[in-house]
Design an enzyme around this catalytic site. Structure first.
Site, PDB file in Angstrom:
ATOM      1  N   SER A   1       0.941  -1.006   0.171  1.00  0.00           N
ATOM      2  CA  SER A   1      -0.055  -0.034  -0.079  1.00  0.00           C
ATOM      3  C   SER A   1       0.834   1.318  -0.105  1.00  0.00           C
ATOM      4  O   SER A   1       1.698   1.358  -0.859  1.00  0.00           O
ATOM      5  CB  SER A   1      -0.924  -0.158   1.097  1.00  0.00           C
ATOM      6  OG  SER A   1      -2.082   0.893   1.077  1.00  0.00           O
TER       7      SER A   1
ATOM      8  N   GLU B   1      -1.533  -2.610  -8.035  1.00  0.00           N
ATOM      9  CA  GLU B   1      -2.633  -3.048  -7.405  1.00  0.00           C
ATOM     10  C   GLU B   1      -3.570  -1.416  -6.963  1.00  0.00           C
ATOM     11  O   GLU B   1      -2.622  -0.583  -6.674  1.00  0.00           O
ATOM     12  CB  GLU B   1      -2.237  -3.997  -6.183  1.00  0.00           C
ATOM     13  CG  GLU B   1      -1.631  -3.301  -5.035  1.00  0.00           C
ATOM     14  CD  GLU B   1      -2.172  -2.734  -3.886  1.00  0.00           C
ATOM     15  OE1 GLU B   1      -3.502  -2.830  -3.733  1.00  0.00           O
ATOM     16  OE2 GLU B   1      -1.635  -1.649  -3.277  1.00  0.00           O
TER      17      GLU B   1
ATOM     18  N   HIS C   1      -4.862  -5.365  -1.689  1.00  0.00           N
ATOM     19  CA  HIS C   1      -5.894  -5.032  -0.460  1.00  0.00           C
ATOM     20  C   HIS C   1      -6.746  -6.336  -0.720  1.00  0.00           C
ATOM     21  O   HIS C   1      -8.155  -5.854  -1.129  1.00  0.00           O
ATOM     22  CB  HIS C   1      -6.213  -3.710  -0.688  1.00  0.00           C
ATOM     23  CG  HIS C   1      -5.281  -2.674  -0.491  1.00  0.00           C
ATOM     24  ND1 HIS C   1      -4.359  -2.274  -1.171  1.00  0.00           N
ATOM     25  CD2 HIS C   1      -5.367  -1.914   0.721  1.00  0.00           C
ATOM     26  CE1 HIS C   1      -3.720  -1.353  -0.616  1.00  0.00           C
ATOM     27  NE2 HIS C   1      -4.130  -0.987   0.610  1.00  0.00           N
TER      28      HIS C   1
END
Length: 310
Positions: free
Chosen positions: A112, A210, A280
């Site tokens: 992230s 992502e 995620h």
């Protein structure tokens, strides 16, 4: 980019560091999740800023920098795990001592917002890092996915990794075979490196992407920026991973994510697979960044033959 250095593997009895270089997390959840590592025979050392709060950050920039650098400098600490993402790593990247980090290579793990540090550590310190599940979002949950927990095993024993359709369905967007160093991470963070000293270099590499909680028009904007910056054209191949909760919300009329990929990624003509459970999502599988890998649309697979640890 410097020649990449792989850190040493973990063994029972080793000490690991847990830090929060971005946003703050619930300390109780972090401690709860750390029991997973203790059950593997590891000792825990928490960063001094792990429970601090400075607005949406886990302490001031200086406190978070000091935490990260102390962990790299401490000879007893063999690996550094990020408790959570959120926001904040881009604020500290320019102030890190990359010579110190290069002289003390060790496992660095997260995803992230941690993407900015992955790019920085690879390009400035030549360190292989790990894009993988974190404590508050993936371990301290009611029922962690067994594959998510199993993905940590690669830190204890060097082993090749193969991701194919036995894990999740994979969709071919552009056919072909590609080999290269695997890099990437969160789309928003990759875009935020553009125009900085940390701008991601995709030449001849496998680019992993992502994202979470972004509507298609936002995904469109960010992919378009990467396209205009030549990042898809430079890449050897592209891995489109999990895009969690990325459907339309504000706008009833919307392009689909598949249409956005077709507009911005497919025209580059690089072998592209969609659907990896990386990011995620649950399970959230870890991959080492900075090692050689092979992408095959014929076999619908990603094969990482070079382990991320020594």
């Amino acid at each position: 980019m410097k020649e990449m250095c792989r850190p040493a593997r973990l063994s029972a009895g080793d000490t690991i560091g847990i830090i929060a270089p971005a946003s703050c997390g619930e300390y109780e959840k972090i401690v709860e999740a750390a029991r997973f590592f203790e059950q593997k025979g590891l000792r825990i050392r928490y960063g001094e800023a792990i429970a601090k709060r400075h607005g949406y950050l886990a302490g001031t920039d200086r406190e978070r920098i000091d935490d990260l650098q102390r962990m790299f400098a401490d000879p007893e600490v063999k690996a550094i795990f990020c408790a959570r993402g959120g926001y904040g790593t881009g604020r500290i990247a320019a102030e890190l001592d990359y010579e110190l980090i290069a002289q003390n290579p060790k496992i660095f793990w997260g995803y992230s917002d941690i993407t900015f540090l992955h790019v920085a550590l690879q390009q400035k310190a030549g360190l292989v890092t790990f894009h993988g599940p974190m404590l508050t979002s993936d371990i301290a949950v009611e029922q962690p996915d067994p594959l998510t927990l199993q993905t940590f095993e690669q830190l204890f024993a060097p082993q090749p990794l193969c991701y194919d359709e036995s894990i999740s369905p994979l969709q071919t967007l552009v056919e072909g075979e590609a080999e290269g160093t695997i890099i990437g991470g969160n789309l928003c963070l990759l875009v935020s490196t553009l125009g900085t000293e940390f701008e991601i270099d995709t030449k001849g590499k496998l680019l992993l992407i992502e994202e979470v909680d972004e509507e298609p028009y936002r995904i469109d904007r960010m992919l378009n920026q990467l396209k205009m910056a030549g990042k898809f054209a430079d890449a050897a191949g592209i891995l489109l991973c999990d895009f969690s909760n990325c459907g339309p919300m504000k706008r009833q009329e919307s392009l689909t994510l598949e249409q956005v990929f077709a507009d911005h990624v497919v025209p580059a003509g690089k072998p592209t697979l969609l659907g990896f459970r990386i990011g995620h999502c649950s399970p959230n599988l870890a991959v080492p960044f900075g090692v050689k890998a092979r992408l095959s649309t014929t076999n619908k697979s990603l094969t990482i033959e070079e382990a991320g640890v020594l």
